[in-house]
Design a protein around this motif. Structure first.
Motif, PDB file in Angstrom:
ATOM      1  N   VAL A 120       0.927  -1.088  -0.148  1.00 32.39           N
ATOM      2  CA  VAL A 120       0.048   0.159   0.089  1.00 32.39           C
ATOM      3  C   VAL A 120       0.907   1.279   0.157  1.00 32.39           C
ATOM      4  O   VAL A 120       0.383   2.098   0.822  1.00 32.39           O
ATOM      5  N   ALA A 121       2.167   1.000  -0.551  1.00 29.19           N
ATOM      6  CA  ALA A 121       3.083   2.324  -0.718  1.00 29.19           C
ATOM      7  C   ALA A 121       2.239   3.518  -1.600  1.00 29.19           C
ATOM      8  O   ALA A 121       2.596   4.702  -1.269  1.00 29.19           O
ATOM      9  N   ARG A 122       1.465   3.236  -2.468  1.00 29.39           N
ATOM     10  CA  ARG A 122       0.963   4.490  -3.404  1.00 29.39           C
ATOM     11  C   ARG A 122      -0.631   4.594  -2.952  1.00 29.39           C
ATOM     12  O   ARG A 122      -1.533   3.518  -2.468  1.00 29.39           O
ATOM     13  N   PRO A 123      -0.941   5.608  -3.118  1.00 32.81           N
ATOM     14  CA  PRO A 123      -2.399   6.112  -2.750  1.00 32.81           C
ATOM     15  C   PRO A 123      -3.444   5.294  -3.391  1.00 32.81           C
ATOM     16  O   PRO A 123      -4.284   4.592  -3.098  1.00 32.81           O
ATOM     17  N   CYS A 124      -3.284   5.015  -4.733  1.00 32.32           N
ATOM     18  CA  CYS A 124      -4.056   4.144  -5.836  1.00 32.32           C
ATOM     19  C   CYS A 124      -4.042   2.609  -5.282  1.00 32.32           C
ATOM     20  O   CYS A 124      -5.175   2.075  -5.200  1.00 32.32           O
ATOM     21  N   CYS A 125      -2.893   2.210  -4.679  1.00 30.67           N
ATOM     22  CA  CYS A 125      -2.776   1.023  -4.174  1.00 30.67           C
ATOM     23  C   CYS A 125      -3.455   0.718  -2.911  1.00 30.67           C
ATOM     24  O   CYS A 125      -3.981  -0.412  -2.554  1.00 30.67           O
ATOM     25  N   ARG A 126      -3.510   1.748  -2.143  1.00 25.01           N
ATOM     26  CA  ARG A 126      -4.206   1.596  -0.973  1.00 25.01           C
ATOM     27  C   ARG A 126      -5.652   1.385  -1.077  1.00 25.01           C
ATOM     28  O   ARG A 126      -6.389   0.697  -0.468  1.00 25.01           O
ATOM     29  N   LEU A 127      -6.304   2.214  -2.077  1.00 26.16           N
ATOM     30  CA  LEU A 127      -7.838   2.217  -2.393  1.00 26.16           C
ATOM     31  C   LEU A 127      -7.916   0.548  -3.019  1.00 26.16           C
ATOM     32  O   LEU A 127      -8.857  -0.194  -2.771  1.00 26.16           O
ATOM     33  N   ALA A 128      -6.962   0.118  -3.973  1.00 25.85           N
ATOM     34  CA  ALA A 128      -7.102  -1.225  -4.442  1.00 25.85           C
ATOM     35  C   ALA A 128      -7.022  -2.151  -3.280  1.00 25.85           C
ATOM     36  O   ALA A 128      -7.907  -3.216  -3.539  1.00 25.85           O
ATOM     37  N   TYR A 129      -6.216  -2.073  -2.539  1.00 26.80           N
ATOM     38  CA  TYR A 129      -6.256  -3.270  -1.276  1.00 26.80           C
ATOM     39  C   TYR A 129      -7.690  -2.881  -0.326  1.00 26.80           C
ATOM     40  O   TYR A 129      -8.185  -4.097  -0.292  1.00 26.80           O
ATOM     41  N   LEU A 130      -8.089  -1.827  -0.408  1.00 24.43           N
ATOM     42  CA  LEU A 130      -9.541  -1.713   0.468  1.00 24.43           C
ATOM     43  C   LEU A 130     -10.422  -2.263  -0.470  1.00 24.43           C
ATOM     44  O   LEU A 130     -11.547  -3.074  -0.068  1.00 24.43           O
ATOM     45  N   ARG A 131     -10.366  -2.279  -1.996  1.00 26.74           N
ATOM     46  CA  ARG A 131     -11.282  -2.697  -2.755  1.00 26.74           C
ATOM     47  C   ARG A 131     -11.284  -4.457  -2.661  1.00 26.74           C
ATOM     48  O   ARG A 131     -12.388  -5.022  -2.698  1.00 26.74           O
ATOM     49  N   GLY A 132     -10.142  -4.843  -2.439  1.00 20.57           N
ATOM     50  CA  GLY A 132      -9.847  -6.196  -2.493  1.00 20.57           C
ATOM     51  C   GLY A 132     -10.737  -6.825  -1.261  1.00 20.57           C
ATOM     52  O   GLY A 132     -11.083  -7.922  -1.155  1.00 20.57           O
ATOM     53  N   ALA A 133     -10.343  -6.223  -0.059  1.00 25.87           N
ATOM     54  CA  ALA A 133     -10.640  -6.505   1.172  1.00 25.87           C
ATOM     55  C   ALA A 133     -12.348  -6.512   1.227  1.00 25.87           C
ATOM     56  O   ALA A 133     -12.846  -7.213   1.739  1.00 25.87           O
ATOM     57  N   LEU A 134     -13.015  -5.451   0.550  1.00 25.54           N
ATOM     58  CA  LEU A 134     -14.409  -5.476   0.726  1.00 25.54           C
ATOM     59  C   LEU A 134     -14.863  -6.284  -0.427  1.00 25.54           C
ATOM     60  O   LEU A 134     -16.135  -7.012  -0.014  1.00 25.54           O
ATOM     61  N   ILE A 135     -14.116  -6.806  -1.329  1.00 27.70           N
ATOM     62  CA  ILE A 135     -14.749  -7.691  -2.210  1.00 27.70           C
ATOM     63  C   ILE A 135     -14.826  -9.299  -1.570  1.00 27.70           C
ATOM     64  O   ILE A 135     -15.817  -9.996  -1.514  1.00 27.70           O
ATOM     65  N   ALA A 136     -13.588  -9.369  -0.967  1.00 30.47           N
ATOM     66  CA  ALA A 136     -13.346 -10.737  -0.141  1.00 30.47           C
ATOM     67  C   ALA A 136     -14.630 -10.753   1.124  1.00 30.47           C
ATOM     68  O   ALA A 136     -15.013 -11.920   1.431  1.00 30.47           O
ATOM     69  N   GLY A 137     -14.389  -9.710   1.829  1.00 33.75           N
ATOM     70  CA  GLY A 137     -15.183  -9.853   3.305  1.00 33.75           C
ATOM     71  C   GLY A 137     -16.080  -8.878   3.569  1.00 33.75           C
ATOM     72  O   GLY A 137     -16.400  -8.888   4.680  1.00 33.75           O
ATOM     73  N   GLY A 138     -16.351  -8.247   2.414  1.00 40.85           N
ATOM     74  CA  GLY A 138     -17.388  -7.122   2.747  1.00 40.85           C
ATOM     75  C   GLY A 138     -18.678  -7.535   2.720  1.00 40.85           C
ATOM     76  O   GLY A 138     -19.168  -8.556   2.460  1.00 40.85           O
ATOM     77  N   PHE A 139     -19.499  -6.708   3.556  1.00 44.48           N
ATOM     78  CA  PHE A 139     -20.957  -6.832   3.440  1.00 44.48           C
ATOM     79  C   PHE A 139     -21.643  -5.345   3.520  1.00 44.48           C
ATOM     80  O   PHE A 139     -21.091  -4.516   4.137  1.00 44.48           O
ATOM     81  N   VAL A 140     -22.510  -5.198   2.653  1.00 49.20           N
ATOM     82  CA  VAL A 140     -23.208  -3.883   2.400  1.00 49.20           C
ATOM     83  C   VAL A 140     -24.621  -4.224   2.482  1.00 49.20           C
ATOM     84  O   VAL A 140     -25.237  -4.544   1.578  1.00 49.20           O
ATOM     85  N   ALA A 141     -25.175  -3.444   3.791  1.00 49.72           N
ATOM     86  CA  ALA A 141     -26.679  -4.085   3.773  1.00 49.72           C
ATOM     87  C   ALA A 141     -27.457  -3.154   2.829  1.00 49.72           C
ATOM     88  O   ALA A 141     -27.061  -2.101   2.053  1.00 49.72           O
ATOM     89  N   ASP A 142     -28.552  -3.821   2.271  1.00 48.62           N
ATOM     90  CA  ASP A 142     -29.536  -3.362   1.396  1.00 48.62           C
ATOM     91  C   ASP A 142     -29.895  -1.799   2.123  1.00 48.62           C
ATOM     92  O   ASP A 142     -30.589  -1.917   3.101  1.00 48.62           O
ATOM     93  N   PRO A 143     -29.679  -0.610   1.147  1.00 49.57           N
ATOM     94  CA  PRO A 143     -30.024   0.686   1.714  1.00 49.57           C
ATOM     95  C   PRO A 143     -31.374   0.893   1.873  1.00 49.57           C
ATOM     96  O   PRO A 143     -31.939   1.844   2.632  1.00 49.57           O
ATOM     97  N   LYS A 144     -32.332   0.104   1.426  1.00 47.49           N
ATOM     98  CA  LYS A 144     -33.710   0.175   1.616  1.00 47.49           C
ATOM     99  C   LYS A 144     -34.095  -0.087   2.976  1.00 47.49           C
ATOM    100  O   LYS A 144     -35.024   0.487   3.445  1.00 47.49           O
ATOM    101  N   GLY A 145     -33.128  -0.742   3.856  1.00 58.71           N
ATOM    102  CA  GLY A 145     -33.411  -1.130   5.042  1.00 58.71           C
ATOM    103  C   GLY A 145     -32.609  -0.532   5.998  1.00 58.71           C
ATOM    104  O   GLY A 145     -33.104   0.025   7.056  1.00 58.71           O
TER     105      GLY A 145
END
Length: 307
Positions: A120-145
């Motif tokens: 995560v040395a570069r800003p874009c890579c830090r976002l890419a790392y977060l992206r990968g973490a959210l893809i792998a172990g993320g949960f986003v509730a249905d915003p209607k609820g």
């Protein structure tokens, strides 16, 4: 498809900004969803997921970034009747080097506890790392609820490292232990939108914003309905009180001695017991203001109270 699956699918299709972004995404995928096994046959890295986007991204990035072989085993849980995927990187030349490159092991072969700094040395890579973490172990509730985003990970150092990366986006994330793991979570709709937008999930942001706008409309309508109901209740209570004052004046035998202005008000109220003072004033001849009628009510209260 659940909202979480939609978010994961959209994030998995984001293009890298620099040549190292794909490595950062893959490193997070492996770290959050992977298991490293060491047996007599050597090391083996396995990733289990129920999400096709995770399986697809894992295989594509492993082939393009690491140039390693993978095996994919589709499975179905007998207990939960849910399909899942097992992606395995078996022992092979280059696997040990890849584990160091991904930040799973350090150069001495020890497990890395937190977010690997070189990934995560570069800003874009830090976002890419977060992206990968959210893809792998993320949960986003249905915003209607509800508005809730979280990333579940196994180690506290990794969880707090992810929270620090999220803070760089301008979003505060909290970390809580949960059943032997740790949850990095956000419960604010604006913060969820800010994070998803930074990670490149514009379609998902629109979904959250639409749901948020709809909730605001519903809340405004409910507030107006509640306010109107409260006003009607107060009006009804006030009118009932005035009717009771008139009845009291009759019972005391003072009704006929009331000033003409008061008697005209009493007659008008008796004829229209449900109207507000404003509506009652409009029916008077000549019309009277709400304030004028209110002062007559106060005068009636005083005269009745003196008896």
């Amino acid at each position: 498809m659940s909202f979480t699956a939609e978010v994961r699918d959209e994030l998995s299709r984001c293009e890298p900004v620099c040549e190292y972004c794909n490595l950062a995404t893959l490193a997070a995928l492996v770290r959050v969803s992977g298991t490293l096994s060491i047996t007599g046959e050597g090391r083996r890295l396995a990733v289990t997921t129920e999400t096709g986007a995770v399986a697809r991204t894992m295989i594509n990035l492993t082939h393009t970034v690491l140039k390693l072989k993978t095996t994919l085993t589709p499975r179905r849980s007998v207990l939960h009747k849910v399909r899942n995927y097992l992606i395995t990187l078996p022992e092979q030349p280059g696997l040990d080097k890849a584990l160091v490159l991904l930040g799973i092991l350090d150069r001495k072969g020890r497990l890395v506890a937190g977010v690997p700094k070189h990934i995560v040395a570069r800003p874009c890579c830090r976002l890419a790392y977060l992206r990968g973490a959210l893809i792998a172990g993320g949960f986003v509730a249905d915003p209607k609820g509800d508005f809730h985003l979280e990333i579940a990970v196994s180690g506290e150092e990794l969880a707090r490292g992810l929270a620090r990366l999220i803070e760089e986006v301008g979003v505060r994330a909290r970390v809580n232990p949960r059943r032997g793991a740790y949850a990095v979570y956000i419960k604010s709709a604006p913060d969820i939108c800010r994070l998803l937008a930074a990670l490149g999930a514009a379609r998902s942001v629109a979904g959250v914003e639409d749901a948020r706008a709809m909730k605001q409309v519903k809340n405004n309508v409910n507030r107006k309905v509640n306010a109107e109901f409260a006003n009607q209740s107060r009006t009804a209570d006030a009118a009932q009180h005035q009717v009771e004052l008139i009845a009291r004046a009759h019972a005391l035998g003072i009704y006929d001695t009331l000033p003409e202005a008061l008697r005209s008000f009493c007659d008008l109220r008796a004829a229209h017991p449900d109207l507000s003072l404003r509506d009652l004033g409009e029916m008077a001849d000549p019309p009277l203001s709400k304030s004028a009628l209110y002062h007559r009510v106060l005068r009636l209260e005083k005269l009745v109270g003196e008896r």
